[in-house]
Design a protein around this motif. Sequence first.
Motif, short mmCIF file in Angstrom:
data_model
loop_
_atom_site.label_atom_id
_atom_site.label_comp_id
_atom_site.label_asym_id
_atom_site.label_seq_id
_atom_site.Cartn_x
_atom_site.Cartn_y
_atom_site.Cartn_z
N ARG A 180 21.89 6.72 48.52
CA ARG A 180 20.66 7.08 49.35
C ARG A 180 21.40 8.12 50.46
O ARG A 180 21.44 9.49 51.04
N LEU A 181 22.30 7.53 51.34
CA LEU A 181 22.79 7.69 52.26
C LEU A 181 23.55 9.55 52.85
O LEU A 181 24.87 9.61 52.92
N VAL A 182 24.63 8.70 50.75
CA VAL A 182 25.31 9.59 50.35
C VAL A 182 24.55 10.62 50.20
O VAL A 182 25.37 11.79 50.42
N ALA A 183 23.68 10.30 49.52
CA ALA A 183 23.58 11.92 48.92
C ALA A 183 22.90 12.84 50.11
O ALA A 183 22.87 13.99 50.66
N ARG A 184 21.67 12.36 51.28
CA ARG A 184 22.01 12.54 52.91
C ARG A 184 23.09 12.37 53.27
O ARG A 184 23.09 14.09 54.20
N LEU A 185 24.15 12.30 53.64
CA LEU A 185 25.43 12.97 54.32
C LEU A 185 25.67 14.28 53.88
O LEU A 185 25.63 15.34 53.94
N HIS A 186 26.07 14.14 51.83
CA HIS A 186 26.41 15.31 51.56
C HIS A 186 25.09 16.08 51.67
O HIS A 186 25.79 18.04 51.77
N ALA A 187 23.85 16.60 51.69
CA ALA A 187 23.03 17.66 52.17
C ALA A 187 23.14 17.46 53.69
O ALA A 187 23.51 18.93 53.56
N GLN A 188 23.62 16.66 54.33
CA GLN A 188 23.61 17.13 55.61
C GLN A 188 25.08 18.16 55.71
O GLN A 188 25.95 19.10 56.71
N ARG A 189 26.45 17.86 55.25
CA ARG A 189 27.38 18.44 55.39
C ARG A 189 27.21 20.02 54.42
O ARG A 189 27.57 20.79 55.20
N SER A 190 26.04 20.40 54.02
CA SER A 190 26.22 21.68 53.44
C SER A 190 24.79 22.43 54.90
O SER A 190 25.49 23.47 55.05
N ASP A 191 24.31 21.80 55.68
CA ASP A 191 23.40 22.05 56.21
C ASP A 191 24.77 22.17 57.89
O ASP A 191 24.87 23.46 58.19
N LEU A 192 25.45 21.29 58.01
CA LEU A 192 26.32 21.42 59.15
C LEU A 192 27.12 23.00 58.76
O LEU A 192 27.56 23.86 59.80
N ALA A 193 27.75 23.18 57.67
CA ALA A 193 28.09 24.22 57.03
C ALA A 193 27.70 25.33 57.25
O ALA A 193 28.40 26.51 57.89
N ARG A 194 26.63 25.64 57.16
CA ARG A 194 25.62 26.77 56.59
C ARG A 194 25.05 27.60 58.52
O ARG A 194 25.31 28.34 59.38
N LEU A 195 24.61 25.56 59.64
CA LEU A 195 24.90 25.79 61.07
C LEU A 195 25.94 26.83 61.64
O LEU A 195 26.19 27.15 62.60
N ALA A 196 27.25 26.60 61.15
CA ALA A 196 28.83 26.90 61.61
C ALA A 196 29.15 27.91 61.59
O ALA A 196 29.47 28.60 62.15
N VAL A 197 28.41 28.41 60.02
CA VAL A 197 28.63 29.66 59.46
C VAL A 197 28.15 30.90 60.34
O VAL A 197 28.63 31.86 61.19
N ALA A 198 27.26 30.04 60.40
CA ALA A 198 25.73 30.77 61.91
C ALA A 198 26.41 30.82 62.98
O ALA A 198 26.20 32.32 64.10
N GLU A 199 27.18 30.58 63.34
CA GLU A 199 27.10 29.95 64.22
C GLU A 199 28.24 30.74 64.90
O GLU A 199 28.42 31.93 66.12
N GLU A 200 29.36 30.97 64.11
CA GLU A 200 30.16 31.73 64.23
C GLU A 200 29.62 33.30 64.38
O GLU A 200 30.40 34.45 64.88
#
Length: 418
Positions: free
Chosen positions: A180-200
């Motif tokens: 469960r934690l790995v699935a949430r971490l994997h989804a969170q990585r995608s969110d963080l990548a999208r947020l980083a791109v949007a911030e840039e």
Amino acid sequence: MNSTEHHPDDPNGAAAHLSHDGSTVPAPRLARSVLLATMAGYSLVTAVNILDAGSSPLENGIGFLALLVIFGLQLVHSRPQARQSSYGCRVTTLALQAACCFLPLALFHLAWGAMCGFLAGSVLLLLPARTAWPLYVAIGLSLYGYSAFVVDRSLFDSVYTLETTLVTGLVVFGLSTLTRLVARLHAQRSDLARLAVAEERLRFSRDLHDLLGYNLSAITLKTELVRRLVPDMPAPARAETDSILALSRQSLADVRKVATGYRDMSLREEVAATRSMLEAAGIEVVATVGTGPLPPQIDTVLATVLREGVTNALRHSHVHRCAIRCAEEGGVVTLSIDNDGVEPVGRNPFGAAGPVPRQAADEPGGTGLGNLTHRLGRLGGSLTTELGDDGWFRMTARAPLGARPDTFDLNRMENAQK
């Protein structure tokens, strides 16, 4: 951002992801495979014990059917979304699993014991901790009592049965929680990548608009001034000047168009991404957006306020609960971000050093709140922060729907030059 390493033969992400410290984090598919293999191994051991018990074909059939039911229920209980089911549904499936675990004991005795370990793990996965752990211990003790008093096994065998049941439950609980934690971490990585791109993209658009846009506006103004200061310039020079003026105006329009396209953001999308990020971090979130479609300028600024506010709260405080609310009343959109993470030393959880003020000043200055205050001010809005009597820190942004953004005006710049 953490880098990731993808194996060329693993397009679906089953390979391990490389974190910032060089350690490997298994992807969701690999974690699920480990969990499935472990549960299949325990089930296979039980199946072998059933065949070795010398029971009749009918009894063996009943055992294998119960084994399949338990395996299927365990898959349901171990999935990442299992805790999101209603409490009644979870209790019902646990009761069915308990029946399939305890009833076959009459036929196969301790050869069936590993399946009770599955039940112990499911209890830990689905029920609140104050209920789950006593039930977990009770399941182990029930197997100990069955071994010692019903089938009259030795003390050593009874303790061994107790220990294997509890350890099996912990293995199922641990691997399911890890998956469960790995699935949430994997989804969170995608969110963080999208947020980083949007911030840039936002940073790039701001620099493009503020630096290059200003310079092009100045070139346009200077060209206009040249035409006025030299009214009797030769025709070829006037033609070249007109060409430069047209080109600078078109370049300025293109820069503004590109910058606007880069920095457009959606408040609703930002709220969804922020909620996912905070919940993955174990923070209780209440988020409501009670507005219709917003003008692009207001939508972008409020989304930026939300991102900056939540980022600073996580960076400068210890947040356990967060409330995000957006509503429209009287032609004014209000976004409030509340959190309970004010530090005891009085540090402003939204980034300002020193004691937390009752009402923070709304003056531009700095790279965080000041920039947001300035951007809201250009829309006719405001940004306030306060520490409430209940100990919650509140950040409130207001923007009128009918306001026109205070954009760069060439005529105003020209008048200033005069």
